[in-house]
Design a protein around this motif. Structure first.
Motif, PDB file in Angstrom:
ATOM      1  N   LYS A  75       0.829  -1.205   0.000  1.00 53.74           N
ATOM      2  CA  LYS A  75       0.000   0.000   0.000  1.00 53.74           C
ATOM      3  C   LYS A  75       0.861   1.251   0.000  1.00 53.74           C
ATOM      4  N   GLU A  76       1.923   1.251   0.799  1.00 53.79           N
ATOM      5  CA  GLU A  76       2.830   2.398   0.844  1.00 53.79           C
ATOM      6  C   GLU A  76       3.551   2.566  -0.489  1.00 53.79           C
ATOM      7  N   ASP A  77       4.036   1.474  -1.049  1.00 62.28           N
ATOM      8  CA  ASP A  77       4.740   1.541  -2.334  1.00 62.28           C
ATOM      9  C   ASP A  77       3.818   2.063  -3.432  1.00 62.28           C
ATOM     10  N   GLN A  78       2.574   1.592  -3.429  1.00 57.48           N
ATOM     11  CA  GLN A  78       1.628   2.008  -4.462  1.00 57.48           C
ATOM     12  C   GLN A  78       1.284   3.486  -4.340  1.00 57.48           C
ATOM     13  N   ALA A  79       1.247   4.000  -3.100  1.00 62.51           N
ATOM     14  CA  ALA A  79       0.978   5.425  -2.892  1.00 62.51           C
ATOM     15  C   ALA A  79       2.092   6.267  -3.511  1.00 62.51           C
ATOM     16  N   TRP A  80       3.330   5.816  -3.372  1.00 64.17           N
ATOM     17  CA  TRP A  80       4.447   6.538  -3.981  1.00 64.17           C
ATOM     18  C   TRP A  80       4.316   6.553  -5.499  1.00 64.17           C
ATOM     19  N   ILE A  81       3.878   5.437  -6.047  1.00 65.04           N
ATOM     20  CA  ILE A  81       3.724   5.339  -7.499  1.00 65.04           C
ATOM     21  C   ILE A  81       2.541   6.175  -7.976  1.00 65.04           C
ATOM     22  N   ASP A  82       1.397   6.039  -7.307  1.00 61.57           N
ATOM     23  CA  ASP A  82       0.180   6.747  -7.714  1.00 61.57           C
ATOM     24  C   ASP A  82       0.328   8.261  -7.613  1.00 61.57           C
ATOM     25  N   ASN A  83       1.086   8.730  -6.631  1.00 56.64           N
ATOM     26  CA  ASN A  83       1.271  10.168  -6.441  1.00 56.64           C
ATOM     27  C   ASN A  83       2.420  10.738  -7.252  1.00 56.64           C
ATOM     28  N   ASP A  84       3.000   9.905  -8.113  1.00 51.67           N
ATOM     29  CA  ASP A  84       4.048  10.354  -9.035  1.00 51.67           C
ATOM     30  C   ASP A  84       5.169  11.069  -8.286  1.00 51.67           C
ATOM     31  N   THR A  85       5.689  10.403  -7.271  1.00 51.05           N
ATOM     32  CA  THR A  85       6.711  11.018  -6.415  1.00 51.05           C
ATOM     33  C   THR A  85       8.119  10.959  -7.003  1.00 51.05           C
ATOM     34  N   PHE A  86       8.328  10.116  -8.003  1.00 51.32           N
ATOM     35  CA  PHE A  86       9.674   9.954  -8.555  1.00 51.32           C
ATOM     36  C   PHE A  86       9.599   9.520 -10.010  1.00 51.32           C
ATOM     37  N   GLU A  87      10.727   9.593 -10.663  1.00 53.05           N
ATOM     38  CA  GLU A  87      10.863   9.006 -11.997  1.00 53.05           C
ATOM     39  C   GLU A  87      12.073   8.088 -11.991  1.00 53.05           C
ATOM     40  N   GLU A  88      11.938   6.943 -12.626  1.00 58.62           N
ATOM     41  CA  GLU A  88      13.049   5.998 -12.689  1.00 58.62           C
ATOM     42  C   GLU A  88      14.014   6.425 -13.789  1.00 58.62           C
ATOM     43  N   PRO A 185      16.118   3.076  -4.314  1.00 55.48           N
ATOM     44  CA  PRO A 185      14.841   2.613  -3.756  1.00 55.48           C
ATOM     45  C   PRO A 185      15.052   1.738  -2.526  1.00 55.48           C
ATOM     46  N   PRO A 186      14.071   1.712  -1.612  1.00 55.53           N
ATOM     47  CA  PRO A 186      14.187   0.868  -0.425  1.00 55.53           C
ATOM     48  C   PRO A 186      14.104  -0.605  -0.786  1.00 55.53           C
ATOM     49  N   GLU A 187      14.459  -1.434   0.142  1.00 59.39           N
ATOM     50  CA  GLU A 187      14.475  -2.876  -0.049  1.00 59.39           C
ATOM     51  C   GLU A 187      13.124  -3.391  -0.536  1.00 59.39           C
ATOM     52  N   ALA A 188      13.151  -4.195  -1.600  1.00 57.78           N
ATOM     53  CA  ALA A 188      11.971  -4.882  -2.146  1.00 57.78           C
ATOM     54  C   ALA A 188      10.976  -3.948  -2.828  1.00 57.78           C
ATOM     55  N   PHE A 189      11.344  -2.712  -3.109  1.00 56.66           N
ATOM     56  CA  PHE A 189      10.443  -1.835  -3.855  1.00 56.66           C
ATOM     57  C   PHE A 189      10.430  -2.285  -5.319  1.00 56.66           C
ATOM     58  N   PRO A 190       9.246  -2.306  -5.961  1.00 56.49           N
ATOM     59  CA  PRO A 190       9.165  -2.764  -7.356  1.00 56.49           C
ATOM     60  C   PRO A 190       9.795  -1.777  -8.339  1.00 56.49           C
ATOM     61  N   CYS A 191      11.113  -1.826  -8.431  1.00 57.51           N
ATOM     62  CA  CYS A 191      11.856  -0.927  -9.321  1.00 57.51           C
ATOM     63  C   CYS A 191      12.733  -1.757 -10.246  1.00 57.51           C
ATOM     64  N   ARG A 192      12.879  -1.289 -11.478  1.00 56.79           N
ATOM     65  CA  ARG A 192      13.682  -2.036 -12.445  1.00 56.79           C
ATOM     66  C   ARG A 192      15.155  -2.097 -12.007  1.00 56.79           C
ATOM     67  N   LYS A 193      15.777  -3.226 -12.270  1.00 58.74           N
ATOM     68  CA  LYS A 193      17.173  -3.418 -11.895  1.00 58.74           C
ATOM     69  C   LYS A 193      18.057  -2.452 -12.674  1.00 58.74           C
ATOM     70  N   GLY A 194      19.000  -1.854 -11.970  1.00 57.92           N
ATOM     71  CA  GLY A 194      19.920  -0.921 -12.612  1.00 57.92           C
ATOM     72  C   GLY A 194      19.367   0.494 -12.709  1.00 57.92           C
ATOM     73  N   TYR A 195      18.212   0.729 -12.081  1.00 59.01           N
ATOM     74  CA  TYR A 195      17.592   2.058 -12.103  1.00 59.01           C
ATOM     75  C   TYR A 195      17.551   2.642 -10.697  1.00 59.01           C
ATOM     76  N   ILE A 196      17.558   3.958 -10.636  1.00 57.79           N
ATOM     77  CA  ILE A 196      17.380   4.668  -9.377  1.00 57.79           C
ATOM     78  C   ILE A 196      16.271   5.692  -9.576  1.00 57.79           C
ATOM     79  N   TRP A 197      16.020   6.498  -8.544  1.00 60.65           N
ATOM     80  CA  TRP A 197      14.975   7.513  -8.634  1.00 60.65           C
ATOM     81  C   TRP A 197      15.557   8.914  -8.727  1.00 60.65           C
ATOM     82  N   ARG A 198      14.882   9.754  -9.491  1.00 60.27           N
ATOM     83  CA  ARG A 198      15.038  11.204  -9.373  1.00 60.27           C
ATOM     84  C   ARG A 198      13.728  11.691  -8.774  1.00 60.27           C
ATOM     85  N   MET A 199      13.794  12.241  -7.561  1.00 58.98           N
ATOM     86  CA  MET A 199      12.576  12.609  -6.850  1.00 58.98           C
ATOM     87  C   MET A 199      11.882  13.803  -7.497  1.00 58.98           C
TER      88      MET A 199
END
Length: 205
Positions: A75-88, A185-199
């Motif tokens: 639920k927390e991870d999805q909130a970050w995604i739904d609120n467009d908090t970052f870009e990979e 990204p934090p541990e186990a967050f659904p993020c593509r391998k080799g990618y990071i976030w720009r907030m």
């Protein structure tokens, strides 16, 4: 084990929590006594207890309420995604100087007074370079403002209603003229391998 656990409790001089790092014991002694004493004095540290609070995804997966914690984390991870908090963005696209600016993130696990399980993703903002401790990034009320507010409420005999704005901290966009914030990204967050976030917004931490 009971005698060692009792010794640890006496040395720590506490009744409901033991700070193992403060005790002048070897890691072996702490692990032996801790298995019994930590569970005996604090149910939140017993994986088989309903009040257990994990400190990592690994602990969460092995505890009694693993599925419930997984839902809270999702639920927390999805909130970050739904609120467009970052870009990979691909890590390979960053310059060496930009890579040096990457900060980490982690998860905080807790059980609210209502009994609701809560997982919150937090940035290691204290690792961000070039910032002052006095910088304020998310708008928050000053203590004096809050005090004046309650004085006026009492003076005029008004009522105060409280509310919880879910994901309130995810509503403050980053100033486009400010330096970019790169995050792992934090541990186990659904993020593509080799990618990071720009907030894109200012977050906890």
């Amino acid at each position: 084990f009971r005698s060692v656990a009792r010794l640890l409790l006496e040395q720590a001089d506490v009744t409901d929590y033991v700070d193992w790092d403060r005790l002048p014991l070897s890691k072996g002694e702490v692990s032996i006594a801790g298995a019994f004493a930590a569970v005996a004095i604090d149910p939140s540290r017993d994986p088989n207890s309903d009040s257990y609070i994990p400190r990592s995804v690994k602990q969460q997966a092995k505890c009694k309420r693993a599925s419930e914690w997984a839902v809270a984390m999702s639920k927390e991870d999805q909130a970050w995604i739904d609120n467009d908090t970052f870009e990979e963005i691909p890590l390979s696209s960053l310059t060496p100087a930009q890579r040096d600016l990457i900060i980490g993130s982690f998860r905080i696990w807790d059980i609210k007074l209502s009994g609701k399980l809560k997982v919150r993703n937090v940035l290691l903002g204290n690792h961000e370079k070039g910032l002052s401790d006095e910088d304020i990034w998310s708008p928050t009320a000053r203590f004096l403002t809050v005090m004046v507010f309650f004085v006026l409420v009492a003076y005029y005999g008004m009522e105060v209603w409280g509310m919880d704005w879910i994901t309130a901290f995810q509503q403050v966009p980053i100033d486009p003229d400010s330096p970019p914030v790169f995050v792992r990204p934090p541990e186990a967050f659904p993020c593509r391998k080799g990618y990071i976030w720009r907030m894109k917004v200012q977050m906890y931490g």
